[in-house]
Structure formats: C-alpha cells, structure tokens
Write a protein that holds these residues in place. Structure first.
Motif, PDB file in Angstrom:
ATOM      1  N   UNK A 182       0.830  -1.321  -0.151  1.00  0.00           N
ATOM      2  CA  UNK A 182      -0.131  -0.126   0.139  1.00  0.00           C
ATOM      3  C   UNK A 182       0.770   1.140   0.163  1.00  0.00           C
ATOM      4  N   UNK A 183       1.827   1.159   0.675  1.00  0.00           N
ATOM      5  CA  UNK A 183       2.927   2.527   0.751  1.00  0.00           C
ATOM      6  C   UNK A 183       3.341   2.617  -0.498  1.00  0.00           C
ATOM      7  N   UNK A 184       3.929   1.501  -1.193  1.00  0.00           N
ATOM      8  CA  UNK A 184       4.484   1.540  -2.561  1.00  0.00           C
ATOM      9  C   UNK A 184       3.532   2.221  -3.444  1.00  0.00           C
ATOM     10  N   UNK A 185       2.070   1.330  -3.677  1.00  0.00           N
ATOM     11  CA  UNK A 185       1.309   2.037  -4.265  1.00  0.00           C
ATOM     12  C   UNK A 185       0.829   3.481  -4.384  1.00  0.00           C
ATOM     13  N   UNK A 186       0.904   3.966  -2.992  1.00  0.00           N
ATOM     14  CA  UNK A 186       0.460   5.420  -2.858  1.00  0.00           C
ATOM     15  C   UNK A 186       1.760   6.270  -3.194  1.00  0.00           C
ATOM     16  N   UNK A 187       2.669   5.885  -3.284  1.00  0.00           N
ATOM     17  CA  UNK A 187       3.818   6.273  -3.678  1.00  0.00           C
ATOM     18  C   UNK A 187       3.954   6.528  -5.388  1.00  0.00           C
ATOM     19  N   UNK A 188       3.579   5.588  -5.923  1.00  0.00           N
ATOM     20  CA  UNK A 188       3.449   5.717  -7.280  1.00  0.00           C
ATOM     21  C   UNK A 188       2.250   6.522  -7.760  1.00  0.00           C
ATOM     22  N   UNK A 189       1.141   6.202  -7.316  1.00  0.00           N
ATOM     23  CA  UNK A 189      -0.086   7.084  -7.755  1.00  0.00           C
ATOM     24  C   UNK A 189       0.029   8.490  -7.344  1.00  0.00           C
ATOM     25  N   UNK A 190       0.762   8.886  -6.504  1.00  0.00           N
ATOM     26  CA  UNK A 190       1.040  10.318  -6.188  1.00  0.00           C
ATOM     27  C   UNK A 190       2.081  10.793  -7.208  1.00  0.00           C
ATOM     28  N   UNK A 192       2.504   9.933 -10.264  1.00  0.00           N
ATOM     29  CA  UNK A 192       1.596   9.897 -11.420  1.00  0.00           C
ATOM     30  C   UNK A 192       0.665  10.774 -11.480  1.00  0.00           C
ATOM     31  N   UNK A 193       0.362  11.644 -10.492  1.00  0.00           N
ATOM     32  CA  UNK A 193      -0.533  12.378 -10.193  1.00  0.00           C
ATOM     33  C   UNK A 193      -2.070  11.811 -10.301  1.00  0.00           C
ATOM     34  N   UNK A 194      -2.243  10.815 -10.025  1.00  0.00           N
ATOM     35  CA  UNK A 194      -3.361  10.125  -9.851  1.00  0.00           C
ATOM     36  C   UNK A 194      -4.179  10.632  -8.789  1.00  0.00           C
ATOM     37  N   UNK A 195      -3.438  10.953  -7.575  1.00  0.00           N
ATOM     38  CA  UNK A 195      -3.660  11.613  -6.572  1.00  0.00           C
ATOM     39  C   UNK A 195      -3.118  13.086  -6.554  1.00  0.00           C
ATOM     40  N   UNK A 196      -4.111  13.941  -6.377  1.00  0.00           N
ATOM     41  CA  UNK A 196      -3.669  15.178  -6.367  1.00  0.00           C
ATOM     42  C   UNK A 196      -3.753  15.754  -4.995  1.00  0.00           C
ATOM     43  N   UNK A 197      -2.848  16.299  -4.344  1.00  0.00           N
ATOM     44  CA  UNK A 197      -2.803  16.747  -2.967  1.00  0.00           C
ATOM     45  C   UNK A 197      -3.912  17.609  -2.665  1.00  0.00           C
ATOM     46  N   UNK A 198      -4.266  18.526  -3.588  1.00  0.00           N
ATOM     47  CA  UNK A 198      -5.561  19.384  -3.209  1.00  0.00           C
ATOM     48  C   UNK A 198      -6.952  18.740  -3.306  1.00  0.00           C
ATOM     49  N   UNK A 199      -6.869  17.389  -4.068  1.00  0.00           N
ATOM     50  CA  UNK A 199      -8.006  16.885  -4.251  1.00  0.00           C
ATOM     51  C   UNK A 199      -7.866  15.235  -3.869  1.00  0.00           C
ATOM     52  N   UNK A 200      -7.559  15.003  -2.654  1.00  0.00           N
ATOM     53  CA  UNK A 200      -7.037  13.607  -2.578  1.00  0.00           C
ATOM     54  C   UNK A 200      -8.223  12.396  -2.548  1.00  0.00           C
ATOM     55  N   UNK A 201      -9.239  13.172  -2.106  1.00  0.00           N
ATOM     56  CA  UNK A 201     -10.474  11.975  -2.146  1.00  0.00           C
ATOM     57  C   UNK A 201     -10.128  10.828  -1.126  1.00  0.00           C
ATOM     58  N   UNK A 227       5.328  -4.299 -11.241  1.00  0.00           N
ATOM     59  CA  UNK A 227       4.525  -3.409 -12.036  1.00  0.00           C
ATOM     60  C   UNK A 227       5.006  -1.709 -11.441  1.00  0.00           C
ATOM     61  N   UNK A 228       4.732  -1.817 -10.222  1.00  0.00           N
ATOM     62  CA  UNK A 228       4.873  -0.445  -9.671  1.00  0.00           C
ATOM     63  C   UNK A 228       6.430  -0.152  -9.743  1.00  0.00           C
ATOM     64  N   UNK A 229       7.190  -0.879  -9.445  1.00  0.00           N
ATOM     65  CA  UNK A 229       8.681  -0.487  -9.609  1.00  0.00           C
ATOM     66  C   UNK A 229       8.892  -0.096 -11.066  1.00  0.00           C
ATOM     67  N   UNK A 230       8.462  -0.772 -12.091  1.00  0.00           N
ATOM     68  CA  UNK A 230       8.417  -0.432 -13.348  1.00  0.00           C
ATOM     69  C   UNK A 230       8.257   0.954 -13.748  1.00  0.00           C
ATOM     70  N   UNK A 231       6.712   1.357 -13.277  1.00  0.00           N
ATOM     71  CA  UNK A 231       6.360   2.521 -13.356  1.00  0.00           C
ATOM     72  C   UNK A 231       7.229   3.668 -12.807  1.00  0.00           C
ATOM     73  N   UNK A 232       7.748   3.570 -11.664  1.00  0.00           N
ATOM     74  CA  UNK A 232       8.918   4.332 -10.959  1.00  0.00           C
ATOM     75  C   UNK A 232      10.042   4.541 -11.798  1.00  0.00           C
ATOM     76  N   UNK A 233      10.673   3.517 -12.253  1.00  0.00           N
ATOM     77  CA  UNK A 233      11.872   3.795 -13.101  1.00  0.00           C
ATOM     78  C   UNK A 233      11.473   4.361 -14.194  1.00  0.00           C
ATOM     79  N   UNK A 234      10.179   4.274 -14.961  1.00  0.00           N
ATOM     80  CA  UNK A 234      10.170   4.968 -16.233  1.00  0.00           C
ATOM     81  C   UNK A 234       9.878   6.360 -16.088  1.00  0.00           C
ATOM     82  N   UNK A 235       9.337   6.711 -14.637  1.00  0.00           N
ATOM     83  CA  UNK A 235       9.095   8.275 -14.495  1.00  0.00           C
ATOM     84  C   UNK A 235      10.368   8.775 -14.146  1.00  0.00           C
ATOM     85  N   UNK A 236      11.241   7.873 -13.466  1.00  0.00           N
ATOM     86  CA  UNK A 236      12.744   8.600 -13.009  1.00  0.00           C
ATOM     87  C   UNK A 236      13.370   8.620 -14.401  1.00  0.00           C
TER      88      UNK A 236
END
Length: 245
Positions: A182-190, A192-201, A227-236
C-alpha cells in the motif's frame, strides 16, 4: 492447525471478558490470545474468570494497535453484528470456521473482536479480509463479546474435528507485506498525479478495501510490486531525460 489461530480483543473495557475469552479458548483448543490496548490488564478479575485457563491468560500478547496484532497474519476476519460492512465478503459463523481451518496449515489467522459497547471501528474493519456474523434471533440478535467468542471458538473446534471440505492451495501475503504494498502503491500514484494533494478524496481507502477484499496471492502481489517498480523507473528515466534536454 489450531495453534495458528489467534483471538484478538480490541480495547476490552471489562477485564472479566478477557478471562472469559481465555477460558472459552482453552475449552476449544485455542491458545493464542492477543490483546490490543486493553483498559485493565493484568487483572484479578480476569484471572478469576479464566479459571483453569490461566496459562492462556498468562501467555497473552499485549500490543498497542490492531496493525501490530495482525502484521504476520495472512487472513484477518472481523466480527460484527452488522450483516453488511464495507462490501467485505460475509461469512456466517460456521462458514467462517471452515475458512479458518482451510487456511490454518499455511500460516497465522486472526479472528478479531471489538469493544463491548461499539464493536469494531470502521477503520479496523477496513483491515479485515472477511466479515463474520453469528446468525441469531432477528428480534434480539446482539450477543455480548464473551458469548460471541465462545460460539466462534466452538465452531472453529468443530470444523477442526471434521474432514476439511476445502484446503487453500495458494500462499497469501502477510498483512505487513500488504502494508508495504500500500505504501508503494500510494507513492507511485502520487508520482503519476493520480492523487492530487489538493483533491485527494478517498482513493487509497477504496484501493485498500479492494485489495483486502480480493486478497491477491503472494505471487500476484510480487507481480503488482514489479509493475509499480517499473512505473517508478519509467518516471525517473523520463525525468532524467527532460533534465538533459
């Protein structure tokens, strides 16, 4: 297999109920008692109510939070008088006991009971994989916690004495592994801006509920982490490329 089943009591008000739980457990072959932030423990009243089960009482594990109590468990079942809670899969007492016995050979299982006056809080139920209720007279279905523990321990004992109807073949991750996911998932979706700090919901709350309900197997969780690690590496890599440009 009963040695892998723990009874977890949360924030118990009356120490006598802790003693009654220990006695009910020993009656039915269970030995793991976990106490989450009990109001009064140790207690002479608890010892008196435990009667011949003082050994269960003396060996109880006391922790501060439910997360600590279930960290090494692969299956967590919350008890509730309500028959619909957070869309969790619902089991009656007998089916719950069969589920416990089917998975007990693989690892630790927690059966969680809430406070005498209000049961489990919503955030505690969100940590569970299943919700169990005890069918009773609809005109007065409320049991006190000691009665509920006795009945559930009885059902577990009876299920353990019968041929196992189904045995879980898959290996499931422990709760502490799910928390890391869950910690890993939250890090990645933040990231990718899936979660926006002003509108976290309530995105993470709903995602946790989904994964607790669907219970990915250990191998599947490894794929998700990959998959999450791959997304992180792509972002980096994209970030590095943009900086060079």
């Amino acid at each position: 297999m009963l040695s892998n089943v723990r009874i977890v009591l949360i924030n118990t008000f009356h120490p006598g109920n802790i003693g009654a739980a220990a006695r009910a457990m020993k009656n039915m072959g269970l030995s793991q008692l976990w106490l989450v932030d009990p109001r009064e423990y140790p207690s002479e009243e608890a010892e008196s109510r435990a009667a011949g089960a003082k050994d269960v009482l003396d060996n109880a594990t006391v922790v501060g939070t439910l997360k600590e109590a279930i960290a090494d468990c692969q299956l967590v079942i919350g008890t509730s008088a309500r028959n619909r809670t957070f869309d969790l899969p619902i089991l009656d007492a007998r089916r719950c006991a069969e589920k416990i016995i089917s998975e007990a050979p693989q690892g630790e299982i927690a059966l969680v009971f809430g406070r005498e006056t209000m049961g489990l809080l919503n955030e505690e139920l969100q940590l569970c994989n299943f919700h169990v209720y005890i069918p009773a007279n609809p005109e007065y279905p409320v049991l006190n916690v000691a009665q509920a523990i006795q009945l559930m321990c009885y059902e577990v004992w009876m299920a353990a004495q019968s041929p196992v109807k189904e045995r879980a073949e898959s290996e499931y991750p422990r709760q502490k592994e799910m928390e890391l996911f869950y910690t890993h998932l939250e890090t990645v979706i933040r990231a990718t801006s899936f979660i926006i700090p002003q509108h976290e919901g309530r995105a993470m709350t709903k995602l946790k509920r989904y994964f607790n309900r669907t219970r990915p197997e250990k191998a599947e969780l490894g794929m998700l982490r990959g998959i999450l690690t791959s997304v992180q590496e792509t972002i980096e890599n994209l970030s590095t490329t943009h900086k060079k440009d």
